[in-house]
Design a protein around this motif. Structure first.
Motif, PDB file in Angstrom:
ATOM      1  N   VAL A  34     -51.967 -25.894 -73.360  1.00  0.00           N
ATOM      2  CA  VAL A  34     -51.310 -27.154 -73.017  1.00  0.00           C
ATOM      3  C   VAL A  34     -49.820 -26.910 -72.820  1.00  0.00           C
ATOM      4  O   VAL A  34     -49.177 -26.253 -73.645  1.00  0.00           O
ATOM      5  CB  VAL A  34     -51.525 -28.216 -74.122  1.00  0.00           C
ATOM      6  N   ILE A  35     -49.292 -27.420 -71.718  1.00  0.00           N
ATOM      7  CA  ILE A  35     -47.847 -27.426 -71.502  1.00  0.00           C
ATOM      8  C   ILE A  35     -47.384 -28.860 -71.682  1.00  0.00           C
ATOM      9  O   ILE A  35     -47.839 -29.772 -70.973  1.00  0.00           O
ATOM     10  CB  ILE A  35     -47.476 -26.902 -70.109  1.00  0.00           C
ATOM     11  N   LYS A  50     -47.552 -24.838 -75.351  1.00  0.00           N
ATOM     12  CA  LYS A  50     -46.244 -24.375 -74.884  1.00  0.00           C
ATOM     13  C   LYS A  50     -45.349 -25.591 -74.700  1.00  0.00           C
ATOM     14  O   LYS A  50     -45.602 -26.431 -73.824  1.00  0.00           O
ATOM     15  CB  LYS A  50     -46.381 -23.624 -73.554  1.00  0.00           C
ATOM     16  N   VAL A  51     -44.341 -25.713 -75.541  1.00  0.00           N
ATOM     17  CA  VAL A  51     -43.386 -26.817 -75.416  1.00  0.00           C
ATOM     18  C   VAL A  51     -42.334 -26.408 -74.388  1.00  0.00           C
ATOM     19  O   VAL A  51     -41.590 -25.440 -74.589  1.00  0.00           O
ATOM     20  CB  VAL A  51     -42.742 -27.148 -76.770  1.00  0.00           C
ATOM     21  N   ARG A  52     -42.312 -27.157 -73.286  1.00  0.00           N
ATOM     22  CA  ARG A  52     -41.412 -26.813 -72.183  1.00  0.00           C
ATOM     23  C   ARG A  52     -40.800 -28.081 -71.588  1.00  0.00           C
ATOM     24  O   ARG A  52     -41.386 -29.162 -71.634  1.00  0.00           O
ATOM     25  CB  ARG A  52     -42.169 -26.082 -71.062  1.00  0.00           C
ATOM     26  N   SER A  53     -39.657 -27.909 -70.962  1.00  0.00           N
ATOM     27  CA  SER A  53     -39.087 -28.960 -70.128  1.00  0.00           C
ATOM     28  C   SER A  53     -39.656 -28.784 -68.727  1.00  0.00           C
ATOM     29  O   SER A  53     -39.623 -27.680 -68.166  1.00  0.00           O
ATOM     30  CB  SER A  53     -37.559 -28.844 -70.088  1.00  0.00           C
ATOM     31  N   PHE A  54     -40.205 -29.847 -68.159  1.00  0.00           N
ATOM     32  CA  PHE A  54     -40.808 -29.736 -66.831  1.00  0.00           C
ATOM     33  C   PHE A  54     -39.766 -29.463 -65.752  1.00  0.00           C
ATOM     34  O   PHE A  54     -40.106 -29.004 -64.658  1.00  0.00           O
ATOM     35  CB  PHE A  54     -41.598 -31.002 -66.498  1.00  0.00           C
ATOM     36  N   ASP A  55     -38.494 -29.729 -66.061  1.00  0.00           N
ATOM     37  CA  ASP A  55     -37.427 -29.412 -65.105  1.00  0.00           C
ATOM     38  C   ASP A  55     -37.146 -27.915 -65.057  1.00  0.00           C
ATOM     39  O   ASP A  55     -36.509 -27.433 -64.113  1.00  0.00           O
ATOM     40  CB  ASP A  55     -36.139 -30.148 -65.481  1.00  0.00           C
ATOM     41  N   GLU A  56     -37.601 -27.195 -66.068  1.00  0.00           N
ATOM     42  CA  GLU A  56     -37.273 -25.773 -66.170  1.00  0.00           C
ATOM     43  C   GLU A  56     -38.506 -24.870 -66.149  1.00  0.00           C
ATOM     44  O   GLU A  56     -38.426 -23.696 -66.522  1.00  0.00           O
ATOM     45  CB  GLU A  56     -36.487 -25.530 -67.463  1.00  0.00           C
TER      46      GLU A  56
END
Length: 271
Positions: A34-35, A50-56
């Protein structure tokens, strides 16, 4: 069926959270990635978050999987502006789909909405129609677009407009038959199940669109019985039927006669 891996984007929302639990508990999936922008309260041995910023998001954030499930979506009220709304509902899914294509993911299953049409008089449907058009232009190996009606389920956030829609449809739902059946709302867990069915048994065309009425009845097929010629109560052989009193006695004439053997031996010696 081979063991599969799944990549879910938007796993903290109403549909995404149901899908994460469903696939983790599924025998067909060995890993679920999962993102998300925040961590999940749900945990499972198969689950990778995976903890992510969708802008990056970068190319190495999207690893190979058998299916990409995109459950991203927001409302204009929550986003604040039309630009912010379109970023979540169009730009992010398109960017993720393009990265998935580069990583070799063969099948993308993406939620839009019933009535999606870039020429719709309704802004929301125009945005979803724009997303569908751009996704098709990416020429993914396989694209499945799911168009649910109003989603039902327990949300973490309160949405007044959707709640009012739920109340109205609760009254009029029995009248939604025949051509109006497509307007029936769909439970979030049923939509998650439908997406799993599409991944495993869906149409094999490069682009497939699933309307809400079809999504509402999609189920996993019944498992095949190992021996369809036998009923559940039958056995290949019932040993209880073989009782001692039912054994057939030997015919006395067939019993070995030792006297005849002696007579035969004497005759042989006299020759």
């Amino acid at each position: 069926m081979k063991m599969r891996s799944a990549l879910i984007v938007g796993g903290t929302g109403l549909v995404g959270s149901n899908l994460v639990k469903l696939l983790c508990d599924s025998e067909e999936y060995i890993s679920v990635t999962v993102i998300a922008r925040r961590s999940l309260a749900f945990a499972h041995p198969k689950l990778i978050v995976k903890v992510r910023s969708f802008d990056e998001l970068e190319e190495n954030d999207i690893e190979f999987a058998d299916e990409l499930f995109c459950c991203l979506g927001t409302t204009q009220k929550k986003a604040g502006t039309r630009e912010a709304f379109e970023k979540v509902d169009v730009e992010y899914p398109l960017h993720i789909a393009s990265l998935a294509k580069k990583s070799g993911i063969m099948h993308a299953i993406i939620i839009t909405a019933m009535g999606s049409n870039e020429k719709s008089p309704f802004y929301y449907n125009r945005v979803k129609g724009k997303l569908e058009k751009e996704l098709i232009a990416l020429e993914l190996s396989q694209l499945s677009i799911v168009r649910p009606s109003l989603l039902l389920g327990d949300r973490q956030e309160f949405r007044l407009g959707e709640k009012m829609g739920e109340w109205a449809l609760a009254i009029f739902n029995p009248l939604l038959v025949g051509p109006l059946n497509k307007y029936r709302p769909i439970e979030a867990d049923q939509l998650a199940l439908a997406m799993k069915v599409i991944a495993l048994f869906g149409k094999k065309s490069p682009v497939a669109i699933y309307e809400s009425a079809e999504l509402n009845w999609l189920k996993m097929p019944e498992p095949k019985k190992e021996n369809p010629l036998l009923s559940e109560d039958e056995e290949l052989f019932n040993w209880d039927k073989l009782k001692p009193e039912e054994l057939i006695p030997l015919d006395e004439e067939v019993v070995f006669n030792k006297e005849k053997l002696k007579s035969f031996s004497v005759n042989q010696e006299s020759k």
